[in-house]
Design a protein around this motif. Structure first.
Motif, PDB file in Angstrom:
ATOM      1  N   ARG A  11       0.836  -1.209   0.000  1.00 31.69           N
ATOM      2  CA  ARG A  11       0.000   0.000   0.000  1.00 31.69           C
ATOM      3  C   ARG A  11       0.865   1.251   0.000  1.00 31.69           C
ATOM      4  NH1 ARG A  11      -2.044   0.713   5.684  1.00 31.69           N
ATOM      5  NH2 ARG A  11       0.103   1.475   5.812  1.00 31.69           N
ATOM      6  N   ASP A  12       1.836   1.291   0.903  1.00 35.39           N
ATOM      7  CA  ASP A  12       2.685   2.477   1.038  1.00 35.39           C
ATOM      8  C   ASP A  12       3.549   2.696  -0.195  1.00 35.39           C
ATOM      9  OD1 ASP A  12       1.583   2.811   3.528  1.00 35.39           O
ATOM     10  OD2 ASP A  12       3.315   2.042   4.640  1.00 35.39           O
ATOM     11  N   VAL A  15       1.314   4.524  -2.619  1.00 33.82           N
ATOM     12  CA  VAL A  15       1.053   5.891  -2.145  1.00 33.82           C
ATOM     13  C   VAL A  15       2.292   6.771  -2.301  1.00 33.82           C
ATOM     14  CG1 VAL A  15       0.480   7.291  -0.120  1.00 33.82           C
ATOM     15  CG2 VAL A  15      -0.765   5.160  -0.552  1.00 33.82           C
ATOM     16  N   GLY A  47      -3.744   1.049  -1.768  1.00 35.68           N
ATOM     17  CA  GLY A  47      -2.885   2.201  -2.039  1.00 35.68           C
ATOM     18  C   GLY A  47      -3.452   3.091  -3.125  1.00 35.68           C
ATOM     19  N   LYS A  49      -6.559   3.461  -3.954  1.00 35.65           N
ATOM     20  CA  LYS A  49      -7.736   4.172  -3.441  1.00 35.65           C
ATOM     21  C   LYS A  49      -7.310   5.407  -2.641  1.00 35.65           C
ATOM     22  CE  LYS A  49     -12.116   3.747  -1.013  1.00 35.65           C
ATOM     23  NZ  LYS A  49     -12.013   5.142  -0.547  1.00 35.65           N
ATOM     24  N   ILE A  50      -6.261   5.244  -1.836  1.00 29.33           N
ATOM     25  CA  ILE A  50      -5.746   6.382  -1.065  1.00 29.33           C
ATOM     26  C   ILE A  50      -5.255   7.478  -2.014  1.00 29.33           C
ATOM     27  CG2 ILE A  50      -3.884   7.128   0.489  1.00 29.33           C
ATOM     28  CD1 ILE A  50      -4.117   4.339   1.813  1.00 29.33           C
ATOM     29  N   ASP A  53      -8.221   9.236  -3.481  1.00 36.47           N
ATOM     30  CA  ASP A  53      -8.837  10.135  -2.495  1.00 36.47           C
ATOM     31  C   ASP A  53      -8.012  11.411  -2.317  1.00 36.47           C
ATOM     32  OD1 ASP A  53     -10.845   8.292  -2.115  1.00 36.47           O
ATOM     33  OD2 ASP A  53     -10.018   7.473  -0.251  1.00 36.47           O
ATOM     34  N   LYS A  54      -6.691  11.249  -2.299  1.00 35.65           N
ATOM     35  CA  LYS A  54      -5.814  12.407  -2.162  1.00 35.65           C
ATOM     36  C   LYS A  54      -5.923  13.335  -3.376  1.00 35.65           C
ATOM     37  CE  LYS A  54      -2.191  10.515   0.873  1.00 35.65           C
ATOM     38  NZ  LYS A  54      -2.024  11.658   1.785  1.00 35.65           N
TER      39      LYS A  54
END
Length: 217
Positions: A11-12, A15, A47, A49-50, A53-54
């Motif tokens: 995930r990170d 991102v 990741g 999705k984040i 969203d950002k």
């Protein structure tokens, strides 16, 4: 290493736009026995999705989105062969014609959904990005009489509006009854799908594959 720790690192990596490191993390996860599908749905897609969203919140901008997309693409180069290995022999769900709507070149979600559909038994015709509705209708007409699913993606509201035009064209050409229609992308909702007379939508690539199989039953 616990699976959740692996998923968090994946995930990170997305991102943080870790283009070079993401494929290696995928290889490590596979070596640890984590299924490719879990790597995608519980790590990489979280990741993305984040990142989405950002972007919506204007916390990041197009260059960052593109770099995260590149990290995702590099990861899928590692994972796609693994997904293919797990595909059941003789399994055939139908033909999926996938595309990104006219005026839209955002293909991260499109590529992921296309890969997941292929891994779940669909034959794929990928028309690519910025696709004219007339080209989609033309392709659907070529396969009249087959089990066909149209899978369109739009990240922007402006390109999403073309989905209604596509439904109208399919009706005009008397093709609507011979195809199932599924649309996705950030602005697409269940209400929109009902309004334009399409069959389904999904929130992410893994769900899209499950919904597609249900729609084609």
């Amino acid at each position: 290493m616990a699976n959740q720790e692996i998923f968090d690192k994946l995930r990170d990596a997305i991102v943080n736009q870790n283009v070079a490191g993401t494929p290696e993390l995928c290889k490590e996860a596979l070596a640890a026995g984590v299924p490719a599908l879990d790597i995608i749905t519980k790590g990489l897609s979280v990741g993305m999705k984040i990142v989405g969203d950002k972007f919506e919140a204007a916390e990041i901008f197009l260059p960052q989105i593109m770099m995260s997309g590149k990290a995702m693409s590099n990861a899928m180069e590692v994972l796609t062969p693994e997904l293919e290995k797990n595909k059941k022999e003789g399994e055939e769900a139908g033909l999926a014609i996938t595309f990104v709507a006219e005026g839209d070149i955002h293909d991260i979600g499109h590529r992921l959904v296309t890969t997941m559909l292929g891994a779940n038994g669909f034959q794929i015709v990928d028309l690519g990005v910025d696709v004219l509705n007339e080209n989609v209708v033309e392709e659907a007409a070529k396969h009249k009489g087959e089990k066909v699913l149209l899978v369109g993606s739009a990240l922007m509201t402006t390109s999403m509006l073309g989905q209604k035009d596509l439904m109208d064209r399919l009706n005009e050409e008397k093709l609507r009854d011979s195809v199932k229609c599924m649309f996705g992308g950030a602005p697409v909702s269940d209400k929109w799908i009902e309004e334009i007379g399409a069959d389904a939508t999904a929130e992410n690539a893994a769900e899209a594959a499950k919904v597609a199989l249900e729609v084609m039953k």
